[in-house]
Design a protein around this motif. Structure first.
Motif, PDB file in Angstrom:
ATOM      1  N   GLY A  97       0.812  -1.206   0.000  1.00 22.98           N
ATOM      2  CA  GLY A  97       0.000   0.000   0.000  1.00 22.98           C
ATOM      3  C   GLY A  97       0.843   1.254   0.000  1.00 22.98           C
ATOM      4  N   THR A  98       2.016   1.195   0.622  1.00 23.50           N
ATOM      5  CA  THR A  98       2.921   2.347   0.619  1.00 23.50           C
ATOM      6  C   THR A  98       3.234   2.765  -0.809  1.00 23.50           C
ATOM      7  OG1 THR A  98       3.899   1.679   2.730  1.00 23.50           O
ATOM      8  CG2 THR A  98       5.204   3.142   1.342  1.00 23.50           C
ATOM      9  N   MET A  99       3.543   1.795  -1.656  1.00 28.39           N
ATOM     10  CA  MET A  99       3.833   2.082  -3.057  1.00 28.39           C
ATOM     11  C   MET A  99       2.584   2.556  -3.800  1.00 28.39           C
ATOM     12  SD  MET A  99       5.329  -0.468  -6.034  1.00 28.39           S
ATOM     13  CE  MET A  99       6.753  -0.945  -5.058  1.00 28.39           C
ATOM     14  N   ALA A 100       1.471   1.889  -3.562  1.00 27.14           N
ATOM     15  CA  ALA A 100       0.236   2.223  -4.279  1.00 27.14           C
ATOM     16  C   ALA A 100      -0.171   3.675  -4.041  1.00 27.14           C
ATOM     17  CB  ALA A 100      -0.886   1.284  -3.852  1.00 27.14           C
ATOM     18  N   GLN A 101      -0.072   4.122  -2.800  1.00 23.81           N
ATOM     19  CA  GLN A 101      -0.541   5.478  -2.501  1.00 23.81           C
ATOM     20  C   GLN A 101       0.445   6.545  -2.980  1.00 23.81           C
ATOM     21  OE1 GLN A 101      -3.781   5.610   0.491  1.00 23.81           O
ATOM     22  NE2 GLN A 101      -2.103   4.973   1.799  1.00 23.81           N
ATOM     23  N   GLN A 102       1.730   6.252  -2.881  1.00 19.16           N
ATOM     24  CA  GLN A 102       2.697   7.189  -3.460  1.00 19.16           C
ATOM     25  C   GLN A 102       2.428   7.391  -4.946  1.00 19.16           C
ATOM     26  OE1 GLN A 102       6.945   6.970  -2.822  1.00 19.16           O
ATOM     27  NE2 GLN A 102       6.596   5.742  -0.976  1.00 19.16           N
ATOM     28  N   VAL A 103       2.238   6.290  -5.644  1.00 17.23           N
ATOM     29  CA  VAL A 103       2.011   6.357  -7.082  1.00 17.23           C
ATOM     30  C   VAL A 103       0.722   7.106  -7.389  1.00 17.23           C
ATOM     31  CG1 VAL A 103       1.426   4.960  -9.100  1.00 17.23           C
ATOM     32  CG2 VAL A 103       3.377   4.337  -7.674  1.00 17.23           C
ATOM     33  N   ALA A 104      -0.353   6.781  -6.683  1.00 16.30           N
ATOM     34  CA  ALA A 104      -1.631   7.448  -6.935  1.00 16.30           C
ATOM     35  C   ALA A 104      -1.508   8.954  -6.765  1.00 16.30           C
ATOM     36  CB  ALA A 104      -2.698   6.897  -5.992  1.00 16.30           C
ATOM     37  N   LEU A 105      -0.893   9.383  -5.677  1.00 12.71           N
ATOM     38  CA  LEU A 105      -0.870  10.812  -5.372  1.00 12.71           C
ATOM     39  C   LEU A 105       0.146  11.567  -6.210  1.00 12.71           C
ATOM     40  CD1 LEU A 105      -1.555  10.390  -1.609  1.00 12.71           C
ATOM     41  CD2 LEU A 105      -3.002  11.605  -3.232  1.00 12.71           C
ATOM     42  N   ARG A 106       1.214  10.909  -6.655  1.00 11.09           N
ATOM     43  CA  ARG A 106       2.117  11.613  -7.565  1.00 11.09           C
ATOM     44  C   ARG A 106       1.471  11.741  -8.955  1.00 11.09           C
ATOM     45  NH1 ARG A 106       7.770   9.412  -7.841  1.00 11.09           N
ATOM     46  NH2 ARG A 106       7.959  11.137  -9.312  1.00 11.09           N
ATOM     47  N   PRO A 115       1.633  19.582  -5.854  1.00 10.43           N
ATOM     48  CA  PRO A 115       2.108  18.387  -5.153  1.00 10.43           C
ATOM     49  C   PRO A 115       1.714  18.332  -3.675  1.00 10.43           C
ATOM     50  CG  PRO A 115       3.877  19.979  -5.290  1.00 10.43           C
ATOM     51  CD  PRO A 115       2.702  20.586  -6.018  1.00 10.43           C
ATOM     52  N   THR A 116       0.930  19.292  -3.208  1.00  8.71           N
ATOM     53  CA  THR A 116       0.544  19.330  -1.803  1.00  8.71           C
ATOM     54  C   THR A 116      -0.617  18.383  -1.542  1.00  8.71           C
ATOM     55  OG1 THR A 116       1.265  21.638  -1.625  1.00  8.71           O
ATOM     56  CG2 THR A 116      -0.222  20.813   0.086  1.00  8.71           C
ATOM     57  N   VAL A 117      -0.451  17.523  -0.534  1.00  4.12           N
ATOM     58  CA  VAL A 117      -1.471  16.554  -0.149  1.00  4.12           C
ATOM     59  C   VAL A 117      -1.940  16.880   1.262  1.00  4.12           C
ATOM     60  CG1 VAL A 117      -2.006  14.123   0.239  1.00  4.12           C
ATOM     61  CG2 VAL A 117      -0.398  14.775  -1.576  1.00  4.12           C
ATOM     62  N   ALA A 118      -3.215  17.196   1.411  1.00  4.07           N
ATOM     63  CA  ALA A 118      -3.787  17.454   2.726  1.00  4.07           C
ATOM     64  C   ALA A 118      -4.213  16.128   3.349  1.00  4.07           C
ATOM     65  CB  ALA A 118      -4.986  18.398   2.607  1.00  4.07           C
ATOM     66  N   ARG A 130       8.076   6.712   7.088  1.00  3.37           N
ATOM     67  CA  ARG A 130       9.389   7.356   7.054  1.00  3.37           C
ATOM     68  C   ARG A 130       9.465   8.491   6.033  1.00  3.37           C
ATOM     69  NH1 ARG A 130      13.703   2.345   8.063  1.00  3.37           N
ATOM     70  NH2 ARG A 130      12.594   1.479   9.859  1.00  3.37           N
ATOM     71  N   ASP A 131       8.415   9.312   6.021  1.00  6.50           N
ATOM     72  CA  ASP A 131       8.364  10.489   5.144  1.00  6.50           C
ATOM     73  C   ASP A 131       8.485  10.133   3.666  1.00  6.50           C
ATOM     74  OD1 ASP A 131       8.184  12.288   7.348  1.00  6.50           O
ATOM     75  OD2 ASP A 131      10.351  12.123   7.635  1.00  6.50           O
ATOM     76  N   ALA A 132       7.928   8.996   3.278  1.00  5.65           N
ATOM     77  CA  ALA A 132       8.054   8.539   1.892  1.00  5.65           C
ATOM     78  C   ALA A 132       7.412   9.507   0.909  1.00  5.65           C
ATOM     79  CB  ALA A 132       7.440   7.150   1.741  1.00  5.65           C
ATOM     80  N   PHE A 133       6.279  10.095   1.278  1.00  4.01           N
ATOM     81  CA  PHE A 133       5.646  11.059   0.366  1.00  4.01           C
ATOM     82  C   PHE A 133       6.642  12.146  -0.021  1.00  4.01           C
ATOM     83  CE2 PHE A 133       0.742  10.826   1.040  1.00  4.01           C
ATOM     84  CZ  PHE A 133       0.757   9.523   0.598  1.00  4.01           C
ATOM     85  N   ARG A 134       7.326  12.662   0.977  1.00  7.54           N
ATOM     86  CA  ARG A 134       8.247  13.767   0.744  1.00  7.54           C
ATOM     87  C   ARG A 134       9.565  13.297   0.129  1.00  7.54           C
ATOM     88  NH1 ARG A 134       8.175  15.127   5.435  1.00  7.54           N
ATOM     89  NH2 ARG A 134       6.611  16.778   5.381  1.00  7.54           N
ATOM     90  N   GLU A 135      10.137  12.244   0.691  1.00  7.14           N
ATOM     91  CA  GLU A 135      11.487  11.838   0.319  1.00  7.14           C
ATOM     92  C   GLU A 135      11.545  11.068  -1.001  1.00  7.14           C
ATOM     93  OE1 GLU A 135      14.149  12.783   1.892  1.00  7.14           O
ATOM     94  OE2 GLU A 135      13.041  13.818   3.473  1.00  7.14           O
ATOM     95  N   VAL A 136      10.496  10.328  -1.326  1.00  9.75           N
ATOM     96  CA  VAL A 136      10.526   9.486  -2.519  1.00  9.75           C
ATOM     97  C   VAL A 136       9.647  10.032  -3.632  1.00  9.75           C
ATOM     98  CG1 VAL A 136      10.126   7.153  -3.430  1.00  9.75           C
ATOM     99  CG2 VAL A 136      10.995   7.439  -1.104  1.00  9.75           C
ATOM    100  N   ALA A 137       8.421  10.424  -3.283  1.00 10.49           N
ATOM    101  CA  ALA A 137       7.453  10.810  -4.311  1.00 10.49           C
ATOM    102  C   ALA A 137       7.472  12.297  -4.644  1.00 10.49           C
ATOM    103  CB  ALA A 137       6.044  10.399  -3.869  1.00 10.49           C
ATOM    104  N   GLY A 138       8.213  13.099  -3.901  1.00 10.63           N
ATOM    105  CA  GLY A 138       8.263  14.527  -4.179  1.00 10.63           C
ATOM    106  C   GLY A 138       6.979  15.259  -3.837  1.00 10.63           C
ATOM    107  N   LEU A 139       6.190  14.675  -2.931  1.00  9.45           N
ATOM    108  CA  LEU A 139       4.937  15.295  -2.511  1.00  9.45           C
ATOM    109  C   LEU A 139       5.161  16.137  -1.255  1.00  9.45           C
ATOM    110  CD1 LEU A 139       2.734  12.107  -2.962  1.00  9.45           C
ATOM    111  CD2 LEU A 139       2.779  14.100  -4.476  1.00  9.45           C
ATOM    112  N   ARG A 259       8.333   1.483 -12.567  1.00  5.81           N
ATOM    113  CA  ARG A 259       9.477   2.321 -12.195  1.00  5.81           C
ATOM    114  C   ARG A 259       9.868   2.157 -10.731  1.00  5.81           C
ATOM    115  NH1 ARG A 259       6.875   7.471 -15.399  1.00  5.81           N
ATOM    116  NH2 ARG A 259       7.823   7.058 -17.443  1.00  5.81           N
ATOM    117  N   TYR A 260       8.884   1.903  -9.883  1.00  8.22           N
ATOM    118  CA  TYR A 260       9.146   1.713  -8.456  1.00  8.22           C
ATOM    119  C   TYR A 260       9.634   0.292  -8.142  1.00  8.22           C
ATOM    120  CZ  TYR A 260       7.278   6.009  -6.320  1.00  8.22           C
ATOM    121  OH  TYR A 260       7.086   7.304  -5.898  1.00  8.22           O
ATOM    122  N   GLY A 261       9.668  -0.578  -9.144  1.00  6.55           N
ATOM    123  CA  GLY A 261      10.083  -1.957  -8.901  1.00  6.55           C
ATOM    124  C   GLY A 261       8.960  -2.841  -8.399  1.00  6.55           C
TER     125      GLY A 261
END
Length: 392
Positions: A97-106, A115-118, A130-139, A259-261
């Motif tokens: 789910g971590t990957m799924a949501q990053q992909v959806a929101l990017r 890129p702002t997500v409330a 671990r701040d994946a939205f910010r560190e990986v997805a650029g959100l 792309r995310y593997g």
């Protein structure tokens, strides 16, 4: 349990440490217990899990078909099943789910140009990733509220800066598996749309929300622009998740999945387990939710009858088949009492970890599944009395 969160159950401990010894006691007590409120598949042995899959798999897919290769075959069948259940144009399988949501929101960020997500301060990406939205997805996540409830429509309207997407976790696990009312949810979605924002549901546990909302899955999912669901949190799957929504979004998401593997060579055991969960567990979830309310009421009554100076079950009437119990003791004391009760009586009332919430205050999560349906209210009250008698 979240994709990446750790608890006392899964943190590595030094061999021979007090934590490791307690973990071993808990595992042994759980396996030997004659009565528990929930038997969770993830805590079964490999032999048991494979046997259950072998029994269920022929019901949900033709096992004479060839195995999947990079997302075809049984994975495509699972995607079609999810899309049908949620009433969306398409769905894509993801390993987490971590990957799924990053992909959806990017993907949504690229479409909205923002890129702002409330989201809620206790939302899964804020607490467990671990701040994946910010560190990986650029959100750029921004917190609408930290209250133990979902954001209100007024909070969405009054939020001081623009956002491209509103993410709502349904139910909000870390606040006590809480849900808004149907009217509150529709008003929140409308408020986000007034601000030209898309709405994404973190529906890891959306499957069990139908009783509280009094609406079918399709009607709930229809409120959002995209929905993520999990296959292991309530459906007893081996893992995996799905992102559902418009076909164009899902096709774009599959590109990012690669792309995310996340386009794994073969995933048929996970896909089969997910299909089995949709077939076997999904229809039973409403019964679990209804009985969780019986259990919660009996717990409150039991604590009161036992003379405990303070105790809280939250929510008082559970919104799903999971809820919190708060007691005025250190977590170590409560954990020891719970394990001793299981070891000495075969009844494991509270088999989860206890999390400290302040000096002399701790909370645990209670889950009710098929094993819990065997408990009457009187059974719960008796177990509470025995548990409280073991406390100092």
């Amino acid at each position: 349990m979240s994709d990446t969160a750790t608890t006392q159950d899964d943190q590595p401990n030094e061999p021979g440490s007090a934590e490791q010894r307690m973990r071993e006691r808990r595992t042994a007590a759980y396996r030997k217990a004659e009565r528990v409120l929930a038997r969770v598949g993830g805590r079964a042995s490999l032999r048991e899990r494979l046997a259950r899959l072998q029994e269920a798999a022929p019901e949900v897919y033709d096992l004479d078909e060839p195995g999947d290769v990079y997302g075809n075959g049984v994975v495509e069948a699972l995607e079609a099943r999810v899309a049908a259940l949620l009433g969306t144009e398409a769905a894509a399988f993801f390993p987490t789910g971590t990957m799924a949501q990053q992909v959806a929101l990017r993907c949504w960020a690229a479409r909205t140009g923002n890129p702002t997500v409330a989201l809620h301060a206790l939302a899964h990406p804020e607490v467990h990733e671990r701040d994946a939205f910010r560190e990986v997805a650029g959100l750029r996540p921004v917190r609408v509220t930290a209250e133990p409830r979902l954001p209100t429509a007024q909070e969405i309207r009054d939020f001081e800066e623009p956002f491209g997407a509103l993410m709502l976790e349904l139910p909000l696990r870390d606040a006590g598996y809480v849900l808004p009312s149907w009217e509150e949810l529709t008003e929140v979605v409308e408020a986000a749309r007034e601000r030209d924002a898309v709405v994404h549901f973190d529906g890891a546990r959306l499957w069990e929300s139908t009783v509280h909302f009094g609406r079918p899955l399709q009607e709930i999912a229809d409120l959002a622009d995209s929905v993520y669901v999990s296959f292991y949190k309530s459906l007893e799957g081996f893992g995996g998740a799905a992102l559902a929504g418009p076909k164009s979004l899902v096709e774009e998401a599959k590109t990012w999945r690669h792309r995310y593997g996340g386009t794994v060579f073969q995933q048929f055991p996970t896909a089969l387990a997910a299909l089995a969960g949709l077939e076997r567990e999904l229809p039973r979830l409403p019964d679990f939710v209804r009985h969780a309310r019986v259990v919660a009421a009996a717990l409150r009554e039991g604590f009161a009858q036992a003379g405990l100076p303070w105790a809280r079950v939250f929510p008082e009437e559970p919104h799903t088949h999971q809820f919190q119990v708060w007691l005025p003791y250190d977590g170590e004391v409560l954990l020891e009492a719970a394990v001793r009760q299981a070891e000495e009586t075969g009844t494991y009332l509270f088999n989860g970890p206890w999390e400290a919430k302040g000096p002399g205050l701790a909370t645990t999560e209670v889950t009710v599944t098929a094993a819990g349906l065997e408990w009457t209210a009187a059974d719960v009250r008796a177990a509470v009395a025995d548990f409280v008698a073991r406390l100092p």
